[in-house]
Design a protein around this motif. Structure first.
Motif, PDB file in Angstrom:
ATOM      1  N   ILE A  26      -9.034  19.779 -30.245  1.00 12.48           N
ATOM      2  CA  ILE A  26      -8.452  19.420 -31.541  1.00 12.48           C
ATOM      3  C   ILE A  26      -9.590  19.249 -32.535  1.00 12.48           C
ATOM      4  O   ILE A  26     -10.513  18.454 -32.295  1.00 12.48           O
ATOM      5  CB  ILE A  26      -7.648  18.102 -31.460  1.00 12.48           C
ATOM      6  CG1 ILE A  26      -6.618  18.183 -30.329  1.00 12.48           C
ATOM      7  CG2 ILE A  26      -6.962  17.819 -32.782  1.00 12.48           C
ATOM      8  CD1 ILE A  26      -5.789  16.923 -30.176  1.00 12.48           C
ATOM      9  N   LEU A  27      -9.539  19.987 -33.621  1.00  8.95           N
ATOM     10  CA  LEU A  27     -10.551  19.893 -34.676  1.00  8.95           C
ATOM     11  C   LEU A  27      -9.927  19.183 -35.863  1.00  8.95           C
ATOM     12  O   LEU A  27      -8.872  19.624 -36.353  1.00  8.95           O
ATOM     13  CB  LEU A  27     -11.004  21.289 -35.103  1.00  8.95           C
ATOM     14  CG  LEU A  27     -11.959  22.033 -34.176  1.00  8.95           C
ATOM     15  CD1 LEU A  27     -11.329  22.345 -32.845  1.00  8.95           C
ATOM     16  CD2 LEU A  27     -12.418  23.310 -34.848  1.00  8.95           C
ATOM     17  N   CYS A  28     -10.557  18.100 -36.307  1.00 11.97           N
ATOM     18  CA  CYS A  28      -9.922  17.330 -37.371  1.00 11.97           C
ATOM     19  C   CYS A  28     -10.955  16.569 -38.196  1.00 11.97           C
ATOM     20  O   CYS A  28     -12.148  16.574 -37.865  1.00 11.97           O
ATOM     21  CB  CYS A  28      -8.898  16.378 -36.773  1.00 11.97           C
ATOM     22  SG  CYS A  28      -9.640  15.145 -35.707  1.00 11.97           S
ATOM     23  N   LEU A  29     -10.474  15.908 -39.237  1.00 11.80           N
ATOM     24  CA  LEU A  29     -11.368  15.136 -40.115  1.00 11.80           C
ATOM     25  C   LEU A  29     -11.336  13.648 -39.791  1.00 11.80           C
ATOM     26  O   LEU A  29     -12.235  12.914 -40.191  1.00 11.80           O
ATOM     27  CB  LEU A  29     -10.950  15.324 -41.582  1.00 11.80           C
ATOM     28  CG  LEU A  29     -11.126  16.731 -42.138  1.00 11.80           C
ATOM     29  CD1 LEU A  29     -10.658  16.779 -43.583  1.00 11.80           C
ATOM     30  CD2 LEU A  29     -12.588  17.135 -42.055  1.00 11.80           C
TER      31      LEU A  29
ATOM     32  N   HIS B 185     -12.790  17.026 -31.809  1.00 13.54           N
ATOM     33  CA  HIS B 185     -14.026  17.326 -32.548  1.00 13.54           C
ATOM     34  C   HIS B 185     -13.861  16.925 -34.006  1.00 13.54           C
ATOM     35  O   HIS B 185     -12.800  17.162 -34.600  1.00 13.54           O
ATOM     36  CB  HIS B 185     -14.322  18.833 -32.515  1.00 13.54           C
ATOM     37  CG  HIS B 185     -14.287  19.431 -31.149  1.00 13.54           C
ATOM     38  ND1 HIS B 185     -15.405  19.583 -30.373  1.00 13.54           N
ATOM     39  CD2 HIS B 185     -13.246  19.938 -30.417  1.00 13.54           C
ATOM     40  CE1 HIS B 185     -15.073  20.148 -29.229  1.00 13.54           C
ATOM     41  NE2 HIS B 185     -13.764  20.380 -29.221  1.00 13.54           N
ATOM     42  N   ASP B 186     -14.913  16.371 -34.571  1.00 13.63           N
ATOM     43  CA  ASP B 186     -14.935  16.012 -35.991  1.00 13.63           C
ATOM     44  C   ASP B 186     -15.500  17.205 -36.775  1.00 13.63           C
ATOM     45  O   ASP B 186     -16.664  17.584 -36.564  1.00 13.63           O
ATOM     46  CB  ASP B 186     -15.822  14.774 -36.175  1.00 13.63           C
ATOM     47  CG  ASP B 186     -15.772  14.243 -37.592  1.00 13.63           C
ATOM     48  OD1 ASP B 186     -15.380  14.997 -38.508  1.00 13.63           O
ATOM     49  OD2 ASP B 186     -16.157  13.071 -37.787  1.00 13.63           O
ATOM     50  N   ILE B 187     -14.688  17.769 -37.660  1.00 14.97           N
ATOM     51  CA  ILE B 187     -15.125  18.961 -38.410  1.00 14.97           C
ATOM     52  C   ILE B 187     -16.399  18.656 -39.223  1.00 14.97           C
ATOM     53  O   ILE B 187     -17.242  19.525 -39.436  1.00 14.97           O
ATOM     54  CB  ILE B 187     -13.975  19.478 -39.314  1.00 14.97           C
ATOM     55  CG1 ILE B 187     -12.818  19.997 -38.446  1.00 14.97           C
ATOM     56  CG2 ILE B 187     -14.458  20.591 -40.252  1.00 14.97           C
ATOM     57  CD1 ILE B 187     -11.543  20.339 -39.208  1.00 14.97           C
ATOM     58  N   ARG B 188     -16.528  17.384 -39.641  1.00 12.97           N
ATOM     59  CA  ARG B 188     -17.730  17.020 -40.428  1.00 12.97           C
ATOM     60  C   ARG B 188     -19.022  17.219 -39.649  1.00 12.97           C
ATOM     61  O   ARG B 188     -20.095  17.393 -40.225  1.00 12.97           O
ATOM     62  CB  ARG B 188     -17.648  15.564 -40.883  1.00 12.97           C
ATOM     63  CG  ARG B 188     -16.712  15.368 -42.031  1.00 12.97           C
ATOM     64  CD  ARG B 188     -16.719  13.926 -42.521  1.00 12.97           C
ATOM     65  NE  ARG B 188     -15.464  13.619 -43.167  1.00 12.97           N
ATOM     66  CZ  ARG B 188     -15.163  13.952 -44.406  1.00 12.97           C
ATOM     67  NH1 ARG B 188     -16.045  14.584 -45.148  1.00 12.97           N
ATOM     68  NH2 ARG B 188     -13.985  13.675 -44.910  1.00 12.97           N
ATOM     69  N   ASP B 189     -18.940  17.193 -38.313  1.00 14.57           N
ATOM     70  CA  ASP B 189     -20.152  17.418 -37.499  1.00 14.57           C
ATOM     71  C   ASP B 189     -20.659  18.846 -37.631  1.00 14.57           C
ATOM     72  O   ASP B 189     -21.747  19.168 -37.147  1.00 14.57           O
ATOM     73  CB  ASP B 189     -19.861  17.124 -36.015  1.00 14.57           C
ATOM     74  CG  ASP B 189     -19.623  15.637 -35.768  1.00 14.57           C
ATOM     75  OD1 ASP B 189     -20.011  14.825 -36.635  1.00 14.57           O
ATOM     76  OD2 ASP B 189     -19.031  15.305 -34.721  1.00 14.57           O
TER      77      ASP B 189
END
Ligand code: ADE
Length: 246
Positions: free
Chosen positions: A5-8, A36-40
Protein backbone atom coordinates in the motif's frame (compact mmCIF):
# COMPACT_ATOMS: atom_id res chain seq x y z
CA UNK A 1 -0.49 -13.06 -1.11
CA UNK A 2 1.47 -9.79 -0.87
CA UNK A 3 -0.26 -6.40 -0.79
CA UNK A 4 1.80 -3.19 -0.98
CA UNK A 5 0.00 0.00 0.00
CA UNK A 6 1.48 3.33 -1.08
CA UNK A 7 0.05 6.32 0.72
CA UNK A 8 0.68 9.73 2.28
CA UNK A 9 -0.63 8.99 5.79
CA UNK A 10 0.60 5.52 6.79
CA UNK A 11 -0.51 6.03 10.42
CA UNK A 12 -4.15 5.90 9.22
CA UNK A 13 -3.60 2.24 8.35
CA UNK A 14 -1.80 1.10 11.48
CA UNK A 15 -4.68 0.27 13.79
CA UNK A 16 -7.03 -1.38 11.24
CA UNK A 17 -4.19 -3.59 9.99
CA UNK A 18 -3.45 -4.64 13.55
CA UNK A 19 -6.93 -5.94 14.53
CA UNK A 20 -9.02 -9.05 14.26
CA UNK A 21 -9.08 -11.03 11.01
CA UNK A 22 -6.42 -9.01 9.17
CA UNK A 23 -4.08 -9.14 12.14
CA UNK A 24 -4.46 -12.91 12.43
CA UNK A 25 -4.03 -13.43 8.68
CA UNK A 26 -0.76 -11.46 8.84
CA UNK A 27 0.48 -13.32 11.90
CA UNK A 28 -0.26 -16.66 10.25
CA UNK A 29 1.66 -15.63 7.14
CA UNK A 30 -1.40 -15.85 4.88
CA UNK A 31 -0.92 -12.28 3.72
CA UNK A 32 2.09 -9.97 3.72
CA UNK A 33 0.91 -6.35 3.91
CA UNK A 34 3.61 -3.70 3.46
CA UNK A 35 2.81 0.01 3.86
CA UNK A 36 5.00 2.63 2.14
CA UNK A 37 5.06 6.39 2.65
CA UNK A 38 5.10 8.08 -0.78
CA UNK A 39 7.02 11.00 0.78
CA UNK A 40 10.00 8.65 1.25
CA UNK A 41 10.33 8.67 -2.52
CA UNK A 42 10.56 12.46 -2.95
CA UNK A 43 13.94 14.06 -3.62
CA UNK A 44 13.46 17.61 -2.35
CA UNK A 45 14.03 19.03 1.12
CA UNK A 46 10.30 19.61 1.71
CA UNK A 47 9.29 16.10 0.61
CA UNK A 48 6.80 17.61 -1.82
CA UNK A 49 4.12 15.27 -3.15
CA UNK A 50 1.62 17.71 -4.67
CA UNK A 51 1.45 20.87 -6.76
CA UNK A 52 -1.03 23.31 -8.32
CA UNK A 53 -3.05 22.10 -11.31
CA UNK A 54 -1.99 23.40 -14.73
CA UNK A 55 -4.83 25.48 -16.16
CA UNK A 56 -5.87 26.68 -12.72
CA UNK A 57 -8.69 25.50 -10.49
CA UNK A 58 -9.06 24.53 -6.86
CA UNK A 59 -6.96 22.07 -4.87
CA UNK A 60 -3.68 20.33 -5.40
CA UNK A 61 -2.71 17.43 -7.64
CA UNK A 62 -0.40 14.54 -6.70
CA UNK A 63 2.85 14.85 -8.61
CA UNK A 64 3.90 11.95 -10.82
CA UNK A 65 7.60 11.66 -9.83
CA UNK A 66 7.31 10.27 -6.26
CA UNK A 67 4.59 7.80 -7.24
CA UNK A 68 6.55 6.47 -10.25
CA UNK A 69 9.69 6.33 -8.11
CA UNK A 70 7.88 4.43 -5.33
CA UNK A 71 6.21 1.85 -7.58
CA UNK A 72 9.30 1.27 -9.70
CA UNK A 73 11.66 0.98 -6.72
CA UNK A 74 9.43 -1.50 -4.91
CA UNK A 75 8.97 -3.58 -8.06
CA UNK A 76 12.74 -3.61 -8.64
CA UNK A 77 13.53 -4.59 -5.05
CA UNK A 78 11.15 -7.51 -5.28
CA UNK A 79 12.09 -8.40 -8.82
CA UNK A 80 8.34 -8.24 -9.46
CA UNK A 81 7.29 -8.11 -13.10
CA UNK A 82 3.80 -7.22 -14.18
CA UNK A 83 1.73 -6.87 -11.05
CA UNK A 84 -1.57 -5.00 -10.75
CA UNK A 85 -0.95 -1.36 -9.73
CA UNK A 86 -4.33 -0.12 -8.57
CA UNK A 87 -5.20 3.51 -7.91
CA UNK A 88 -7.96 4.25 -5.41
CA UNK A 89 -9.93 7.09 -6.93
CA UNK A 90 -13.58 8.12 -7.35
CA UNK A 91 -12.94 7.95 -11.13
CA UNK A 92 -12.26 4.20 -11.00
CA UNK A 93 -14.44 1.21 -11.86
CA UNK A 94 -16.87 0.39 -9.08
CA UNK A 95 -15.63 -2.05 -6.42
CA UNK A 96 -17.78 -5.12 -5.77
CA UNK A 97 -17.56 -8.65 -4.39
CA UNK A 98 -16.70 -9.82 -7.91
CA UNK A 99 -13.77 -7.37 -8.11
CA UNK A 100 -12.54 -8.48 -4.68
CA UNK A 101 -12.62 -12.12 -5.88
CA UNK A 102 -10.63 -11.06 -8.94
CA UNK A 103 -7.99 -9.37 -6.75
CA UNK A 104 -7.86 -12.22 -4.22
CA UNK A 105 -6.83 -14.55 -7.05
CA UNK A 106 -3.61 -12.53 -7.57
CA UNK A 107 -0.41 -13.34 -5.67
CA UNK A 108 0.65 -9.68 -5.41
CA UNK A 109 -1.11 -6.32 -5.82
CA UNK A 110 -0.19 -2.70 -5.17
CA UNK A 111 -2.77 -0.22 -3.90
CA UNK A 112 -1.96 3.47 -4.38
CA UNK A 113 -3.98 5.92 -2.28
CA UNK A 114 -4.88 9.36 -3.58
CA UNK A 115 -5.50 12.62 -1.75
CA UNK A 116 -6.42 16.20 -2.62
CA UNK A 117 -7.70 16.65 -6.19
CA UNK A 118 -6.26 13.31 -7.28
CA UNK A 119 -3.39 11.99 -9.38
CA UNK A 120 -1.56 13.62 -12.26
CA UNK A 121 -3.13 11.90 -15.29
CA UNK A 122 0.24 10.45 -16.35
CA UNK A 123 0.12 8.21 -13.27
CA UNK A 124 -3.23 6.86 -14.45
CA UNK A 125 -2.12 6.46 -18.07
CA UNK A 126 1.42 5.14 -17.76
CA UNK A 127 1.82 3.53 -14.34
CA UNK A 128 -1.51 2.21 -13.07
CA UNK A 129 -3.02 -0.96 -14.49
CA UNK A 130 -6.40 -0.39 -12.83
CA UNK A 131 -8.41 2.31 -11.02
CA UNK A 132 -10.98 1.42 -8.38
CA UNK A 133 -13.69 3.48 -6.69
CA UNK A 134 -15.42 2.12 -3.60
CA UNK A 135 -18.60 4.09 -4.31
CA UNK A 136 -20.11 7.20 -5.82
CA UNK A 137 -18.91 9.64 -3.19
CA UNK A 138 -15.64 11.42 -2.49
CA UNK A 139 -13.44 10.60 0.49
CA UNK A 140 -10.72 12.90 1.69
CA UNK A 141 -8.36 10.00 2.36
CA UNK A 142 -7.63 7.30 -0.19
CA UNK A 143 -6.28 5.20 2.71
CA UNK A 144 -9.87 4.55 3.82
CA UNK A 145 -10.77 3.25 0.36
CA UNK A 146 -7.64 1.06 0.34
CA UNK A 147 -8.66 -0.41 3.70
CA UNK A 148 -12.09 -1.28 2.33
CA UNK A 149 -10.56 -3.07 -0.66
CA UNK A 150 -7.91 -4.75 1.45
CA UNK A 151 -10.39 -6.05 4.02
CA UNK A 152 -12.73 -7.44 1.37
CA UNK A 153 -9.82 -9.16 -0.41
CA UNK A 154 -8.01 -10.57 2.64
CA UNK A 155 -11.09 -12.39 3.96
CA UNK A 156 -11.26 -14.27 0.62
CA UNK A 157 -7.71 -15.63 0.85
CA UNK A 158 -7.97 -19.38 1.52
CA UNK A 159 -7.52 -20.18 5.22
CA UNK A 160 -8.16 -16.64 6.48
CA UNK A 161 -11.72 -17.19 7.71
CA UNK A 162 -11.29 -20.76 8.90
CA UNK A 163 -13.60 -23.59 7.95
CA UNK A 164 -16.43 -22.71 10.35
CA UNK A 165 -17.15 -19.33 8.77
CA UNK A 166 -17.27 -19.28 5.05
CA UNK A 167 -17.08 -16.29 2.72
CA UNK A 168 -19.23 -18.35 0.34
CA UNK A 169 -22.43 -17.56 2.26
CA UNK A 170 -21.74 -13.82 2.56
CA UNK A 171 -24.08 -11.28 1.07
CA UNK A 172 -23.15 -10.65 -2.60
CA UNK A 173 -21.05 -13.80 -2.96
CA UNK A 174 -23.89 -15.33 -5.00
CA UNK A 175 -25.21 -12.01 -6.31
CA UNK A 176 -27.87 -11.80 -3.56
CA UNK A 177 -28.16 -10.36 -0.08
CA UNK A 178 -27.73 -12.81 2.79
CA UNK A 179 -30.74 -14.34 4.62
CA UNK A 180 -31.58 -13.18 8.20
CA UNK A 181 -29.54 -14.78 11.01
CA UNK A 182 -30.56 -15.47 14.62
CA UNK A 183 -28.73 -16.64 17.74
CA UNK A 184 -29.67 -17.24 21.37
CA UNK A 185 -31.89 -16.44 23.22
CA UNK A 186 -34.71 -18.19 21.39
CA UNK A 187 -37.16 -15.52 22.65
CA UNK A 188 -35.95 -11.97 23.20
CA UNK A 189 -38.49 -9.34 24.40
CA UNK A 190 -41.39 -11.41 23.01
CA UNK A 191 -39.69 -11.74 19.62
CA UNK A 192 -39.20 -15.39 18.75
CA UNK A 193 -36.78 -16.98 16.34
CA UNK A 194 -38.61 -18.37 13.25
CA UNK A 195 -39.65 -21.95 14.23
CA UNK A 196 -38.20 -23.52 11.07
CA UNK A 197 -34.68 -22.69 12.30
CA UNK A 198 -35.29 -24.82 15.41
CA UNK A 199 -36.81 -27.72 13.48
CA UNK A 200 -33.56 -29.55 12.71
CA UNK A 201 -34.90 -30.09 9.18
CA UNK A 202 -31.94 -29.00 7.10
CA UNK A 203 -33.62 -29.00 3.72
CA UNK A 204 -36.53 -26.91 5.06
CA UNK A 205 -34.03 -24.53 6.68
CA UNK A 206 -32.08 -24.20 3.41
CA UNK A 207 -35.33 -23.51 1.51
CA UNK A 208 -36.48 -20.91 4.07
CA UNK A 209 -33.10 -19.16 3.94
CA UNK A 210 -33.06 -19.07 0.18
CA UNK A 211 -36.57 -17.60 0.07
CA UNK A 212 -35.73 -15.04 2.75
CA UNK A 213 -32.63 -14.04 0.78
CA UNK A 214 -34.77 -13.58 -2.35
CA UNK A 215 -37.38 -11.58 -0.41
CA UNK A 216 -34.83 -9.31 1.21
CA UNK A 217 -32.96 -8.77 -2.05
CA UNK A 218 -36.21 -7.99 -3.91
CA UNK A 219 -37.19 -5.42 -1.28
CA UNK A 220 -33.83 -3.72 -0.83
CA UNK A 221 -31.93 -4.33 -4.06
CA UNK A 222 -34.34 -5.09 -6.93
CA UNK A 223 -31.45 -4.38 -9.33
CA UNK A 224 -29.75 -7.58 -8.09
CA UNK A 225 -32.89 -9.70 -8.58
CA UNK A 226 -32.99 -8.69 -12.24
CA UNK A 227 -29.50 -10.17 -12.73
CA UNK A 228 -30.12 -13.28 -10.57
CA UNK A 229 -30.59 -16.87 -11.70
CA UNK A 230 -33.47 -18.90 -10.25
CA UNK A 231 -34.88 -22.40 -10.74
CA UNK A 232 -38.47 -22.94 -11.96
CA UNK A 233 -39.77 -23.60 -8.45
CA UNK A 234 -38.22 -20.36 -7.20
CA UNK A 235 -39.62 -18.39 -10.11
CA UNK A 236 -43.11 -19.70 -9.36
CA UNK A 237 -42.73 -18.80 -5.67
CA UNK A 238 -41.44 -15.36 -6.61
CA UNK A 239 -44.36 -14.65 -8.94
CA UNK A 240 -46.75 -15.55 -6.11
CA UNK A 241 -44.91 -13.70 -3.35
CA UNK A 242 -42.99 -10.75 -4.72
CA UNK A 243 -45.76 -8.96 -6.62
CA UNK A 244 -47.06 -6.94 -3.66
CA UNK A 245 -43.88 -6.05 -1.75
CA UNK A 246 -44.14 -2.92 0.33
N1 ADE B 1 -10.68 8.49 -2.96
C1 ADE B 1 -11.60 9.44 -2.73
N2 ADE B 1 -12.83 8.99 -2.92
C2 ADE B 1 -12.71 7.68 -3.29
C3 ADE B 1 -13.63 6.67 -3.64
N3 ADE B 1 -14.95 6.87 -3.66
N4 ADE B 1 -13.15 5.46 -3.96
C4 ADE B 1 -11.83 5.23 -3.97
N5 ADE B 1 -10.90 6.15 -3.67
C5 ADE B 1 -11.34 7.37 -3.33
Amino acid sequence: MRIDILCLFPETLESPLDQSIIKRARERGLVNIVVHDIRDYTRDRHRTVDDYPFGGGPGMVLKPEPIFEAVETIKQQLDAGEIPVILLTPQGRLFSQRVSQELAAQSHIMLVCGHYEGFDERVCEHLATDEISIGDYVLSAGEIAALVVLDAVVRLIPGVLGSECSAGSDSHSNGMLEYPQYTRPQVFRDWSVPPVLLSGNHSEIAKWRRRQAILRTAKRRPDLIEKGSFCDEERKWMSENLSNLK
